[in-house]
Design an enzyme around this catalytic site. Structure first.
Site, short mmCIF file in Angstrom:
data_model
loop_
_atom_site.label_atom_id
_atom_site.label_comp_id
_atom_site.label_asym_id
_atom_site.label_seq_id
_atom_site.Cartn_x
_atom_site.Cartn_y
_atom_site.Cartn_z
N HIS A 149 3.19 3.99 4.64
CA HIS A 149 4.58 3.78 4.25
C HIS A 149 4.98 2.31 4.37
O HIS A 149 4.51 1.59 5.25
CB HIS A 149 5.56 4.70 4.99
CG HIS A 149 5.69 4.47 6.46
ND1 HIS A 149 6.61 3.60 6.99
CD2 HIS A 149 5.05 5.01 7.51
CE1 HIS A 149 6.53 3.63 8.32
NE2 HIS A 149 5.57 4.47 8.66
N ASP A 173 4.12 -0.83 12.52
CA ASP A 173 4.39 0.50 11.97
C ASP A 173 5.18 0.33 10.68
O ASP A 173 6.37 0.08 10.72
CB ASP A 173 5.16 1.30 13.01
CG ASP A 173 5.66 2.64 12.49
OD1 ASP A 173 5.16 3.10 11.46
OD2 ASP A 173 6.54 3.23 13.16
N GLU A 187 9.96 6.55 4.89
CA GLU A 187 9.29 7.44 5.85
C GLU A 187 10.14 7.59 7.11
O GLU A 187 10.26 8.67 7.66
CB GLU A 187 7.91 6.87 6.22
CG GLU A 187 7.03 7.84 6.99
CD GLU A 187 7.10 7.72 8.52
OE1 GLU A 187 6.48 8.53 9.19
OE2 GLU A 187 7.83 6.81 9.03
N GLU A 188 10.73 6.49 7.53
CA GLU A 188 11.44 6.48 8.82
C GLU A 188 12.70 7.32 8.80
O GLU A 188 13.31 7.57 9.83
CB GLU A 188 11.78 5.04 9.23
CG GLU A 188 10.58 4.12 9.41
CD GLU A 188 9.69 4.50 10.59
OE1 GLU A 188 9.98 5.48 11.29
OE2 GLU A 188 8.67 3.80 10.77
N HIS A 213 8.94 1.11 16.77
CA HIS A 213 10.38 1.16 16.54
C HIS A 213 11.15 0.22 17.46
O HIS A 213 12.26 0.52 17.90
CB HIS A 213 10.91 2.59 16.67
CG HIS A 213 10.32 3.52 15.66
ND1 HIS A 213 10.81 4.77 15.40
CD2 HIS A 213 9.27 3.37 14.83
CE1 HIS A 213 10.08 5.35 14.47
NE2 HIS A 213 9.13 4.51 14.10
#
Lengths: 339, 348
Positions: free
Chosen positions: A63, A173, A201-202, A312
């Site tokens: 992603h 990420d 995606e998140e 994150h």
């Protein structure tokens, strides 16, 4: 792979704002002999012919988007109220530098200083409603010249090397997954392969839902960053995985029970090529594999991840060696026909 | 503003966690000397740097300008498996700003570290509401323990690196503005005065150990034995959610002059009238008890030294992202220069 990783980590692309990254990825793959298209929700879908055809439609997926911040209100005195785009623990944002995507305006996520906290407040992290973004504006009118409600920001680009062979950056990420895919697209492939660079995606794997429907793949390998809990004071059995111990294979997480057949293939490919790998030892998290598994007529799915600490946040930490292991393992696996 | 920015950039690039100020002397002293402002410079056993401008007259009285050199930070208390460090805070630091923050670890060489945060899968519901304790946090160095032991030991200081970030309206974000910024302001003020006109000495003390008990200020002022002193420090600017007492102090609206039993009222009133006469913007604040600055330490040195406290409004104090409005910093430099010029004329 690493040359792509640094470049991609430094690009701003919170969920829904992936354009800059997609443009860069297209630049990096367009001379590789692949074909590609961008769909209506911003996903980039790539097909690269290999030396051979195979019966199964195989998709490798990563992603593009990262977690970020969105302005929800502008105060009279020029401070910006915000909410998170994606799952950010509010305890990792106070005092951190951010940049708005389109305007390039820099800001600070701020909250009361320790001196202004009451004795009961000391040690606590206030709710999001008491935090704000400071861009230096002194009125709503002035702030509105630079930003508006709905504008998105990401953590300030900060790619740096750390310790022994580690990388510390925002958005490892899943820029790491994007970098691995781009490197693969630029290599000679054994078999025809599809690649997807997904949006959103998140915020619920929305991009992958569309890709799954469009491609209807038989086999999907998701390349991800997975949370590594190998930090001081965490017992071994709760670490999930460890930085430095190689590519992570998940057996089960909160959205997927992974294909046993693909897992066995992955383990045998890793053993055969002497690639360091580890199992994720807790059932937690989830990723796009869960979407692919249940979309359209369904697919067999596998996730190969890089163990990453502090995902994150502004400071994801991952090991170069682990990321290389994921790249090697996914390449080795993609040399199979899957028949 | 560029001249001031350059000094700020320099002064904030040196380490100097409270109690470990001397670690910065090797780089700080040559830099300040390179500005060619002082006739004498020196350092003290309590972590202060000082510089003196002599007027050339014998037994001339001295005006002392004080800012503090030390910053908040941490000391290492334990080296853990996997290359993690436990630390204790030096000065008041809110734990909520720490997870995922990047720090400099000033060991045998300076290495970077990241404050670890608890992985989400190990957090229980409601955990975000609980109090955090710095003793429970750890710093990830990314180094194997054996290698880490060669660089870091128990007692090694840790601080926030300063990355300057320009914001709208001449606002600037960075670390250790408390109180390096005010050191920069003093140096900038001294660059603008006409030294040949002085009829008294001027000393600058960049005091150590302020955040941990004002020790550098009291001992350096003792050594310098000035007639009067101006203490320059940062103060809280209004931000959303600030307690009422800070609500009228605004970034961008000028220096803050403090009225307090810990400062000298006559001298303070004189400074206020100098600001008025020179059209320099200022704001007033009242601290009926403690000012939380070097003012009291200096005021009670030797036979007592009349002190005026001038502060610069600052947001996010004691974080890696303190914010100052550079106009306030410039105006404070102007005010200090105006006070020096006034003293020349009045031969006070």
């Amino acid at each position: 792979m690493i040359k792509y990783l640094k470049k991609y980590c430094d690009i701003l692309a919170p969920s829904g704002m992936e354009d800059a990254l997609r443009t860069q990825i297209i630049k990096d793959i367009k001379d590789s002999g692949c074909t590609y298209n961008t769909d209506s929700v911003g996903n980039l879908i790539v097909f690269k012919q290999g030396k051979n055809r195979r019966n199964k439609k195989v998709l490798l997926s990563a992603h593009m988007d990262e977690v970020g911040f969105m302005i929800t209100k502008i105060d009279d005195d020029g401070y910006l109220r915000f909410n998170m785009v994606g799952g950010i623990d509010r305890r990792v944002v106070s005092g951190k530098r951010i940049v708005f995507c389109e305007s390039g305006i820099q800001g600070l996520v701020s909250s009361k200083s320790i001196h202004m906290q009451t004795p009961e407040e000391r040690g606590k992290c206030e709710p999001l409603t008491e935090m704000y973004i400071d861009i230096g504006a002194t009125s709503r009118e002035q702030a509105s010249k630079y930003v508006s409600i709905g504008d998105c920001a990401a953590f300030m680009p900060n790619y740096t090397e750390l310790g022994n062979g580690l990388i510390c950056s925002k958005a490892i990420d899943d820029r790491f997954g994007c970098a691995v895919l781009v490197a693969m697209i630029n290599s000679q492939l054994e078999y025809d392969t599809y690649f997807a660079f997904n949006t959103c995606e998140e915020v619920g794997c929305d991009g992958a839902k569309v890709v799954a429907h469009f491609l209807q793949p038989d086999i999907v390998i998701a390349l991800e960053s997975t949370t590594a809990g190998d930090v001081a004071g965490i017992p071994e059995n709760k670490c999930a995985c460890k930085v430095g111990n190689g590519a992570v294979l998940s057996i089960m997480d909160r959205s997927t029970i992974y294909s046993k057949e693909l897992l066995e293939l992955a383990v045998s490919a890793a053993e055969e090529k002497n690639i360091k790998w580890q199992y994720k030892n807790v059932i937690a998290g989830g990723n796009e594999a869960g979407v692919y598994q249940r979309a359209a007529a369904g697919a067999k799915v596998l996730a190969i991840s890089a163990p990453t600490r502090y995902i994150h946040s502004q400071s994801n930490i991952a090991a170069l060696a682990d990321m290389e292991a994921v790249a090697k393992l996914s390449a080795a696996l993609n040399e199979r026909s899957f028949d | 503003m560029n001249a001031l920015y350059e000094i700020i950039q320099n002064l904030t690039s040196y380490s100097g966690v409270s109690g470990f100020e001397s670690m910065s002397f090797q780089t700080l002293c040559p830099y300040i000397k390179s500005l060619n402002l002082f006739d004498e410079t020196g350092t003290t056993p309590v972590g202060s740097f000082y510089g003196i401008i002599r007027c050339g007259k014998e037994n001339a009285p001295m005006l002392l300008l004080d800012a503090h050199l030390d910053t908040v930070g941490f000391v290492v208390t334990e080296l853990c498996d996997g290359g993690f460090l436990r630390v204790a805070p030096v000065g008041g630091i809110a734990p909520k700003i720490l997870p995922s923050s990047i720090v400099n670890i000033y060991g045998k060489k300076t290495i970077k570290g990241v404050f670890a945060s608890k992985p989400p899968h190990l957090q229980s519901a409601g955990e975000s509401e609980q109090k955090m304790d710095i003793a429970d946090l750890s710093i990830d160095t990314g180094l194997p323990l054996e290698e880490l032991k060669d660089i870091v030991r128990i007692g090694t200081p840790v601080g926030f690196p300063c990355e300057l970030q320009k914001m709208l309206n001449d606002n600037l974000a960075g670390a250790s503005f408390d109180d390096r910024l005010c050191g920069a302001i003093i140096l900038r003020a001294l660059q603008t005065i006409d030294k040949s006109q002085l009829n008294y000495d001027i000393a600058f003390q960049f005091s150590g150990n302020e955040e941990t008990g004002y020790k550098g200020a009291m001992t350096t002022a003792y050594r310098l034995n000035p007639e009067k002193a101006i203490v320059i420090d940062v103060t809280h600017a209004n931000v959303p959610g600030a307690p009422d007492v800070f609500k009228d102090i605004h970034a961008g609206k000028g220096s803050v002059i403090t009225l307090s039993p810990q400062t000298n009222r006559a001298f303070t009133k004189q400074v206020i009238s100098i600001a008025e006469n020179n059209g320099i913007p200022y704001q007033l604040s009242a601290f009926p008890i403690r000012t939380g600055t070097n003012s009291n330490a200096v005021q009670t040195t030797r036979n007592g030294i009349p002190v005026c406290l001038i502060s610069v409004p600052l947001k996010n104090m004691h974080t890696m992202s303190e914010v100052v409005n550079l106009n306030d910093a410039l105006n404070t430099a102007k005010l200090i220069a105006a006070v020096i010029n006034q003293k020349e004329q009045s031969n006070d």
